[in-house]
Design a protein around this motif. Structure first.
Motif, PDB file in Angstrom:
ATOM      1  N   LYS A   1      -9.220 -18.293  45.524  1.00  0.00           N
ATOM      2  CA  LYS A   1      -8.471 -18.127  46.770  1.00  0.00           C
ATOM      3  C   LYS A   1      -8.853 -19.193  47.788  1.00  0.00           C
ATOM      4  CE  LYS A   1      -9.623 -14.822  49.574  1.00  0.00           C
ATOM      5  NZ  LYS A   1      -9.820 -13.491  50.187  1.00  0.00           N
TER       6      LYS A   1
ATOM      7  N   GLY B   1      -1.030 -19.410  52.161  1.00  0.00           N
ATOM      8  CA  GLY B   1      -1.199 -17.970  52.269  1.00  0.00           C
ATOM      9  C   GLY B   1       0.092 -17.223  52.536  1.00  0.00           C
TER      10      GLY B   1
ATOM     11  N   SER C   1      -1.544 -16.720  39.205  1.00  0.00           N
ATOM     12  CA  SER C   1      -0.954 -16.761  40.542  1.00  0.00           C
ATOM     13  C   SER C   1       0.543 -16.962  40.427  1.00  0.00           C
ATOM     14  CB  SER C   1      -1.565 -17.894  41.375  1.00  0.00           C
ATOM     15  OG  SER C   1      -0.916 -17.994  42.616  1.00  0.00           O
TER      16      SER C   1
ATOM     17  N   VAL D   1      -4.005 -18.354  45.078  1.00  0.00           N
ATOM     18  CA  VAL D   1      -3.962 -16.952  45.499  1.00  0.00           C
ATOM     19  C   VAL D   1      -3.722 -16.090  44.269  1.00  0.00           C
ATOM     20  CG1 VAL D   1      -2.840 -15.272  46.987  1.00  0.00           C
ATOM     21  CG2 VAL D   1      -3.067 -17.655  47.731  1.00  0.00           C
TER      22      VAL D   1
ATOM     23  N   TYR E   1     -12.478 -14.743  41.936  1.00  0.00           N
ATOM     24  CA  TYR E   1     -11.248 -14.708  42.727  1.00  0.00           C
ATOM     25  C   TYR E   1     -11.454 -15.296  44.115  1.00  0.00           C
ATOM     26  CZ  TYR E   1      -8.761 -11.914  39.229  1.00  0.00           C
ATOM     27  OH  TYR E   1      -8.133 -11.498  38.092  1.00  0.00           O
ATOM     28  N   ASP E   2     -12.648 -15.102  44.692  1.00  0.00           N
ATOM     29  CA  ASP E   2     -12.935 -15.716  45.991  1.00  0.00           C
ATOM     30  C   ASP E   2     -12.909 -17.234  45.894  1.00  0.00           C
ATOM     31  OD1 ASP E   2     -13.157 -13.380  47.374  1.00  0.00           O
ATOM     32  OD2 ASP E   2     -15.343 -13.246  47.233  1.00  0.00           O
TER      33      ASP E   2
END
Length: 741
Positions: free
Chosen positions: A284, A13, A228, A289, A280-281
């Protein structure tokens, strides 16, 4: 030894390109302090391709010393991650629950990063690369021949020296482009226009109406872009394939990212947004990301078959992963839901699994849940302390045998000193030697209470290695989240007990109060305050209701206990006489035993005995009687158990004198309409003010309190909270944050 939080997961992250040189070195020092390797630092640093230099991390690593760890620790990395928006979620595959983690419903985690292997991109050699064929394949894969395609080959240079795309072209169909490219003999510029080799070229992956290139000009919401810039290329390629994303085309951008054109297959813009958010969830939560600007359905992606800064934008693959959105989503949720598959009964009918062993024989099994309910004067806390002692010592509770083992008593109401004294008082009153007092742990949380959904992970973390066979939570009103009369909110609340029981494998026993008013005419399941969920959720419900004692019965009980004391004292002082003269009937007669004392003992001895009798009568002035009823899921219903509560202990009525008594209020007309006076508007306003103050004070743990948190706690809407704050006048609201004036 590594920190219990996996810092490698947290590093995902953190974008190294967003840190300055000091921040970059701090990450390296923190990793070394926490026991990680230079390789870990190097792999993360390589994500900043503009500044990364091979071998630099290893050289710098040797200059770090342990003294730096006094200032730079794993917490430094956590802070950097929080500043860049990293969300800390429960993931049993990656790291244990943090102290302040909440147990989330579904984390959509598929990939175990510890086992994921990076995957090379395999850039085609010049002699093998056919740019025209790649563009045609891309167009044939993504578009119908009649659909208009938007593409960009012209660029402009901004003040930073970056080449940016123009609006480009959008007036030709895929069929027209494919036909022209097929006849161009490899001259892509003759069909699409010449492009700047420093910039490359782009294409819009959703079809357009031929009028413009805005979102409203998209005619079919077929695809979304997954890209990403913060994850190494080989790792991007591996994650995309491991997630089995329904990829129509996979393109290398010629820069820091792989572009996956993912099948969304949405009917309209609203469904498109929902599906892209879900996509996207998933990405991630599995280490990829995503650039959130890519949500746009008219977004540009890199066109294969093009050169960019001496690197190829090439087509890596087409039609990989699941074949459709629906198939992929069903697979994701099927892998992620952690639910067992249905099993045919025939497979196990002749070989059934063993039932969980009992914790309280005939009442509760280990790993199951029990609620004890009763009014405020029932001595519920003392009863639960008695249960803790019975489990720790392997004794009886309310007449039922208990399995011996370790128990955690979560004290939410009493201050620490009072709680500890109560345990010793109950031990002494029961006359039980504390041979196994080490089996009892007490977690004192008065003044530090948080709602149960936040308390559960903290409890689980502290208890995971303790081998408790029971966790007792007393009382639950301190940790209730929301409105206790709301079935939906209380179902969410009681689900936290399931999580504690399943994670620890221990029984969870909790305490709740009765609703207001007479309880005698109600069934045991209907006495607990609030939603019926309270009574229906646990595997065992133990309910205490007070019995109406008559003066005659109380006098009889005093006489019986006095006779018992006389008999004990006489046997202690004159054992031979006691054995030869006193009959069993005499032992139950206060008058007869008093005669024996006066005949054979001195006045001094009798006076000493009278002191003990006077103490007994003083204690019995607060004597109350209770009936225990229950509703059980795993065992047959037990006959009511009658108890005396003589502070601080409950004793079973072995004689049976309480059997014929009725509970308090049994003879009242419980159906009679309540003609009590209605509350005035001022009274209702005062209650609303008190409610908002109670909610704020409960949530005030030193952090900011939001409108959403108050609404969730009170079980009302955000609008209602705002109205009540305005009516109260003692609070302020600023961008969703609430504070006291």
């Amino acid at each position: 030894m590594r920190n219990e939080l996996d810092l490698i997961q947290i590093l995902k992250g953190i974008d190294p390109a967003r840190l300055d040189y000091l921040g970059w070195t701090n990450v390296g020092m923190a990793l070394k302090h926490e026991g990680y390797t230079a390789y870990d630092w190097d792999q993360w640093s390589a994500r900043d391709s503009a500044r990364y230099k091979s071998g630099e991390c290893y050289r710098k690593w040797e200059t770090f010393n342990e003294d730096a760890g006094a200032i730079v620790t794993g917490g430094t990395i956590v802070q950097y991650a929080k500043e860049q928006g990293f969300e800390f979620k429960s993931n049993k595959q990656d790291y244990e629950l943090d102290w302040d983690s909440e147990i989330s419903a579904e984390s959509l985690v598929i990939i175990d990063e510890n086992w994921l292997e990076d995957r090379e991109l395999n850039e085609p050699k010049d002699e093998q690369w056919n740019p025209t064929h790649e563009i045609i394949t891309y167009l044939q894969t993504l578009f119908e021949s009649t659909e208009h395609v938007g593409y960009v080959t012209s660029t402009y240079e901004n003040d930073d020296g970056r080449f940016l795309p123009t609006k480009g072209n959008y007036d030709r169909t895929a069929g027209q482009l494919i036909e022209a490219l097929s006849k161009a003999n490899g001259d892509i510029g003759a069909v699409l226009g010449d492009y700047n080799p420093k910039a490359g070229a782009w294409i819009r992956f959703n079809p357009l109406d031929g009028v413009d290139v805005k979102n409203q000009n998209v005619t079919d919401f077929k695809y979304a872009l997954v890209e990403s810039d913060t994850v190494a290329l080989e790792r991007q390629n591996a994650i995309i394939r491991e997630l089995e994303l329904p990829v129509a085309a996979l393109v290398y951008s010629g820069g820091k990212s792989v572009h996956a054109i993912v099948r969304i297959e949405a009917d309209d813009a609203q469904e498109y947004r929902k599906r892209v958010n879900y996509l996207y969830d998933v990405c991630k939560n599995n280490g990829l990301v995503i650039d959130t600007q890519n949500r746009n359905p008219s977004r540009l992606s890199r066109l294969p078959g093009i050169r960019r800064n001496d690197r190829k934008q090439f087509l890596m693959d087409v039609n990989i992963g699941k074949s459709s959105w629906d198939e992929w989503q069903e697979w994701i949720e099927g892998v992620n839901d952690d639910l067992p598959d249905p099993e045919p009964l025939t497979d196990v009918f002749d070989n059934l699994p063993e039932l969980a062993p009992p914790l309280i024989e005939g009442v509760l099994r280990q790993g199951h849940k029990m609620l004890m309910a009763g009014p405020s004067k029932a001595g519920k806390s003392f009863a639960l302390i008695g249960l803790s002692i019975a489990i720790a010592e392997g004794g009886k509770w309310f007449g039922w045998n208990c399995t011996q083992g370790r128990v955690l008593y979560v004290n939410l109401e009493l201050d620490r000193a009072s709680a500890l004294h109560r345990f010793k008082d109950v031990y002494q009153a029961l006359g039980i030697p504390p041979n196994n007092v080490g089996n009892i742990d007490i977690w004192n949380l008065r003044g530090k209470v948080v709602p149960m959904d936040k308390l559960a992970p903290k409890l689980i973390r502290r208890a995971q290695k303790k081998d408790y066979i029971a966790v007792i939570i007393d009382p639950i009103y301190k940790v209730i989240t929301g409105d206790e009369n709301s079935a939906d909110q209380m179902a969410h609340f009681t689900n936290q007990f399931d999580k504690v029981a399943s994670e620890l494998g221990s029984s969870v026993i909790y305490c709740h109060h009765h609703s207001k008013g007479s309880q005698g005419g109600k069934k045991s399941m209907d006495r607990a305050s609030g939603s019926g969920v309270f009574a229906r959720d646990p595997d065992a419900l133990i309910d205490l209701v007070e019995l109406e004692l008559t003066d005659k019965l109380l006098d009889h009980e005093r006489d019986r206990n006095t006779a018992r004391i006389y008999a004990e004292e006489l046997e202690k002082r004159k054992p031979d006489y006691f054995e030869e003269v006193v009959s069993e009937d005499d032992k139950l007669s206060k008058a007869q035993m008093r005669t024996y004392l006066n005949n054979v003992l001195s006045k001094k001895d009798v006076s000493q005995i009278d002191v003990r009798v006077q103490q007994l009568e003083k204690e019995m002035s607060n004597l109350s009687a209770w009936r225990v009823e229950g509703t059980l899921r795993e065992y047959p219903k037990f006959p009511p158990v009658n108890l005396w509560f003589n502070y601080p202990t409950h004793l079973v009525d072995e004689v049976g004198v309480l059997a014929d008594l009725d509970p308090e209020g049994m003879n009242q007309q419980t159906w009679k309409k309540n003609f009590s006076k209605k509350k005035t508007a001022e009274e209702r306003k005062s209650e609303r003010k008190e409610a908002i103050e109670t909610a704020y004070n409960t949530l005030d743990l030193g952090d900011e309190i939001t409108i959403d948190e108050l609404a969730e706690y009170m079980g009302v809407t955000e609008k209602t909270v705002r109205n009540r704050i305005k009516e109260h006048g003692g609070f302020w609201i600023d961008e969703g944050i609430v504070g006291k004036k």
